[in-house]
Enzyme design. Structure first.
Site, PDB file in Angstrom:
ATOM      1  N   LYS A 164      51.050 -15.995  -7.056  1.00 50.35           N
ATOM      2  CA  LYS A 164      50.028 -17.017  -7.324  1.00 50.35           C
ATOM      3  C   LYS A 164      48.685 -16.723  -6.644  1.00 50.35           C
ATOM      4  O   LYS A 164      47.651 -17.136  -7.141  1.00 50.35           O
ATOM      5  CB  LYS A 164      50.525 -18.399  -6.894  1.00 50.35           C
ATOM      6  CG  LYS A 164      51.532 -18.991  -7.866  1.00 50.35           C
ATOM      7  CD  LYS A 164      51.954 -20.393  -7.478  1.00 50.35           C
ATOM      8  CE  LYS A 164      52.995 -20.905  -8.452  1.00 50.35           C
ATOM      9  NZ  LYS A 164      53.485 -22.247  -8.133  1.00 50.35           N
ATOM     10  N   ASP A 217      49.658 -26.883 -11.042  1.00 52.93           N
ATOM     11  CA  ASP A 217      50.616 -27.421 -10.058  1.00 52.93           C
ATOM     12  C   ASP A 217      50.070 -28.709  -9.452  1.00 52.93           C
ATOM     13  O   ASP A 217      50.772 -29.714  -9.356  1.00 52.93           O
ATOM     14  CB  ASP A 217      50.865 -26.395  -8.944  1.00 52.93           C
ATOM     15  CG  ASP A 217      51.753 -25.253  -9.398  1.00 52.93           C
ATOM     16  OD1 ASP A 217      52.620 -25.474 -10.268  1.00 52.93           O
ATOM     17  OD2 ASP A 217      51.585 -24.134  -8.884  1.00 52.93           O
TER      18      ASP A 217
HETATM   19  N1  LIG Z   1      58.663 -29.590  -8.472  1.00 52.45           N
HETATM   20  C1  LIG Z   1      58.049 -28.464  -8.764  1.00 52.45           C
HETATM   21  O1  LIG Z   1      57.547 -28.262  -9.873  1.00 52.45           O
HETATM   22  C2  LIG Z   1      57.881 -27.410  -7.728  1.00 52.45           C
HETATM   23  C3  LIG Z   1      58.701 -27.434  -6.631  1.00 52.45           C
HETATM   24  N2  LIG Z   1      58.587 -26.471  -5.680  1.00 52.45           N
HETATM   25  C4  LIG Z   1      59.497 -26.548  -4.538  1.00 52.45           C
HETATM   26  O2  LIG Z   1      58.725 -26.756  -3.371  1.00 52.45           O
HETATM   27  C5  LIG Z   1      59.385 -26.207  -2.248  1.00 52.45           C
HETATM   28  C6  LIG Z   1      58.401 -25.445  -1.403  1.00 52.45           C
HETATM   29  O3  LIG Z   1      57.897 -24.361  -2.171  1.00 52.45           O
HETATM   30  P1  LIG Z   1      56.664 -23.487  -1.660  1.00 52.45           P
HETATM   31  O4  LIG Z   1      55.546 -24.347  -1.196  1.00 52.45           O
HETATM   32  O5  LIG Z   1      56.414 -22.497  -2.716  1.00 52.45           O
HETATM   33  O6  LIG Z   1      57.313 -22.777  -0.395  1.00 52.45           O
HETATM   34  P2  LIG Z   1      56.562 -22.091   0.821  1.00 52.45           P
HETATM   35  O7  LIG Z   1      57.569 -21.252   1.515  1.00 52.45           O
HETATM   36  O8  LIG Z   1      55.259 -21.507   0.379  1.00 52.45           O
HETATM   37  O9  LIG Z   1      56.201 -23.345   1.790  1.00 52.45           O
HETATM   38  C7  LIG Z   1      57.146 -24.138   2.449  1.00 52.45           C
HETATM   39  C8  LIG Z   1      56.538 -24.568   3.794  1.00 52.45           C
HETATM   40  O10 LIG Z   1      57.408 -25.508   4.413  1.00 52.45           O
HETATM   41  C9  LIG Z   1      57.439 -25.247   5.817  1.00 52.45           C
HETATM   42  N3  LIG Z   1      58.653 -25.867   6.336  1.00 52.45           N
HETATM   43  C10 LIG Z   1      59.945 -25.522   6.084  1.00 52.45           C
HETATM   44  N4  LIG Z   1      60.784 -26.408   6.672  1.00 52.45           N
HETATM   45  C11 LIG Z   1      60.016 -27.318   7.309  1.00 52.45           C
HETATM   46  C12 LIG Z   1      60.285 -28.496   8.059  1.00 52.45           C
HETATM   47  N5  LIG Z   1      61.546 -28.920   8.264  1.00 52.45           N
HETATM   48  N6  LIG Z   1      59.251 -29.197   8.561  1.00 52.45           N
HETATM   49  C13 LIG Z   1      57.974 -28.789   8.355  1.00 52.45           C
HETATM   50  N7  LIG Z   1      57.648 -27.696   7.632  1.00 52.45           N
HETATM   51  C14 LIG Z   1      58.650 -26.975   7.121  1.00 52.45           C
HETATM   52  C15 LIG Z   1      57.375 -23.745   5.905  1.00 52.45           C
HETATM   53  O11 LIG Z   1      56.907 -23.327   7.188  1.00 52.45           O
HETATM   54  C16 LIG Z   1      56.372 -23.414   4.783  1.00 52.45           C
HETATM   55  O12 LIG Z   1      55.046 -23.399   5.242  1.00 52.45           O
HETATM   56  C17 LIG Z   1      60.531 -25.360  -2.812  1.00 52.45           C
HETATM   57  O13 LIG Z   1      61.719 -26.059  -2.648  1.00 52.45           O
HETATM   58  C18 LIG Z   1      60.219 -25.234  -4.284  1.00 52.45           C
HETATM   59  O14 LIG Z   1      61.361 -25.171  -5.075  1.00 52.45           O
HETATM   60  C19 LIG Z   1      57.638 -25.495  -5.746  1.00 52.45           C
HETATM   61  C20 LIG Z   1      56.791 -25.437  -6.821  1.00 52.45           C
HETATM   62  C21 LIG Z   1      56.850 -26.373  -7.907  1.00 52.45           C
HETATM   63  O1  LIG Z   2      55.885 -22.803  -9.564  1.00 53.41           O
HETATM   64  C1  LIG Z   2      56.077 -23.185 -10.706  1.00 53.41           C
HETATM   65  C2  LIG Z   2      57.424 -23.345 -11.250  1.00 53.41           C
HETATM   66  C3  LIG Z   2      57.611 -22.403 -12.440  1.00 53.41           C
HETATM   67  O2  LIG Z   2      57.609 -21.085 -11.977  1.00 53.41           O
HETATM   68  C4  LIG Z   2      58.994 -22.665 -13.090  1.00 53.41           C
HETATM   69  O3  LIG Z   2      59.848 -21.829 -12.944  1.00 53.41           O
HETATM   70  O4  LIG Z   2      59.160 -23.691 -13.721  1.00 53.41           O
HETATM   71  C5  LIG Z   2      56.516 -22.575 -13.474  1.00 53.41           C
HETATM   72  C6  LIG Z   2      55.138 -22.414 -12.853  1.00 53.41           C
HETATM   73  O5  LIG Z   2      54.136 -22.715 -13.832  1.00 53.41           O
HETATM   74  C7  LIG Z   2      54.975 -23.372 -11.681  1.00 53.41           C
HETATM   75  O6  LIG Z   2      53.732 -23.147 -11.069  1.00 53.41           O
END
Ligand SMILES: NC(=O)C1=CN([C@@H]2O[C@H](COP(=O)(O)OP(=O)(O)OC[C@H]3O[C@@H](n4cnc5c(N)ncnc54)[C@H](O)[C@@H]3O)[C@@H](O)[C@H]2O)C=CC1
Ligand SMILES: O=C1C[C@@](O)(C(=O)O)C[C@@H](O)[C@@H]1O
Length: 288
Positions: free
Chosen positions: A79, A115
């Site tokens: 990204k 996002d």
């Molecule tokens: N609903 C959706 O469409 C999306 C959901 N996600 C979910 O979001 C979550 C995070 O993804 P990213 O931001 O890409 O991961 P990332 O690894 O970039 O960031 C996660 C952050 O959380 C921090 N962290 C971990 N445990 C912690 C705690 N207990 N307290 C405080 N900080 C803590 C880490 O240090 C890190 O900075 C994943 O579970 C992913 O699946 C991500 C993108 C889209």
């Molecule tokens: O991070 C995510 C989740 C995603 O990768 C998916 O698998 O649905 C799709 C992406 O567009 C979005 O930014």
């Protein structure tokens, strides 16, 4: 005599990322394409399986263009690294330093970010009266930055950012402050103190995901008068959402962000406004 150019009806799209086999985005995009009368094909391109890393992204984008892709979603770990490879960036993607949607148009690659708008739209649908609230955001990675941007863009009075990695919390706050002002956002380690004066809590850490069980904050901090959101959507009902519901809190689970990032991307890719309610229903079918 001029001949009208027929509107495009055929689209080749894809998702570039690592470990994306379980993604629901191809199903959501293809179903909505079909329902909208478009011939839309959406392919997963898993860099991990192909043995490709960040250094190979330029080549991957090049062959996507050559093979006639009209657009791509971009996810972890690309990204940020995709940005210098693009011809144009929307202001929000620039401010966030992250792109999840690339549209190929007239020989140019345009970077967008759905996002933040995805989380924001899902949040507004559930809690339209809460957009101006003070919130605490736990997790300052990619998802956290997008949520922080959405909260502030939609009018949150203040966002406090907590991360076990304090440098990441600070970097996220600094980036958001540049766009929204440093009176509206700060990094903090005082989770309890910040929550005491907030109306909302968002989890943007992986805690609560399948394989990462647990709560991202101590259970006693989840007061009944807080609204609580989670970005995690595997499972849809995380431990945090479950606890918050049981205490009577209003909740915004992570599925909304997953659907509405796709809603926004569909519109960028095709120029057609999708039926968001239909996409929500389809997502519910896929996850039930
Ligand atoms: N609903 C959706 O469409 C999306 C959901 N996600 C979910 O979001 C979550 C995070 O993804 P990213 O931001 O890409 O991961 P990332 O690894 O970039 O960031 C996660 C952050 O959380 C921090 N962290 C971990 N445990 C912690 C705690 N207990 N307290 C405080 N900080 C803590 C880490 O240090 C890190 O900075 C994943 O579970 C992913 O699946 C991500 C993108 C889209
Ligand atoms: O991070 C995510 C989740 C995603 O990768 C998916 O698998 O649905 C799709 C992406 O567009 C979005 O930014």
């Amino acid at each position: 005599m001029t001949t009208a150019v027929p509107a495009r009806t055929s689209f080749l799209l894809g998702l570039f990322g690592a470990g994306i086999a379980g993604s629901l985005t191809p199903a959501m995009q293809e179903r909505e394409g079909f329902a909208s009368g478009l011939n839309l094909t959406y392919r997963l391109v898993d860099a991990e399986r192909l043995g490709y890393g960040a250094d190979d992204l330029a080549e991957m984008l090049d062959w996507a263009r050559r093979f006639g892709f009209d657009g791509l979603n971009i996810t972890h770990p690309f990204k940020q690294v995709v940005i210098p490879l693009l011809d144009e960036l929307s202001d929000d993607a620039y401010d966030l330093g992250a792109v999840n949607t690339v549209v190929f148009r007239d020989g140019r690659a345009l970077g967008r970010n759905t996002d933040w708008s995805g989380w924001g739209r899902a949040f507004r649908r559930r809690l339209p009266d809460a957009v101006a609230d003070r919130a605490v955001l736990v997790g300052a990675g990619g998802a956290g930055s997008a949520v922080g941007y959405a909260l502030l863009e939609q009018g949150a009075e203040h966002v406090s950012i907590v991360d076990v990695d304090t440098e990441k919390a600070q970097a996220c706050a600094t980036r958001l402050a540049k766009r929204f002002g440093d009176d509206r956002v700060r990094a903090t380690t005082d989770l309890a103190g910040e929550l005491a004066t907030a109306q909302g809590l968002v989890n943007a850490t992986p805690t609560g995901m399948t394989g990462h069980p647990g709560l991202p904050v101590p259970a006693d901090l989840v007061r009944e008068d807080l609204w609580v959101s989670d970005v995690v959507y595997f499972p849809l009902e995380t431990e945090l959402i479950h606890l918050a519901r049981s205490r009577g809190c209003r909740v915004v689970p992570g599925g909304g962000m997953a659907v509405f990032q796709a809603v926004g991307a569909f519109e960028y890719f095709t120029g057609v406004t999708p039926d968001a309610d239909r996409m929500v229903r389809h997502f519910e079918e896929l996850t039930s």
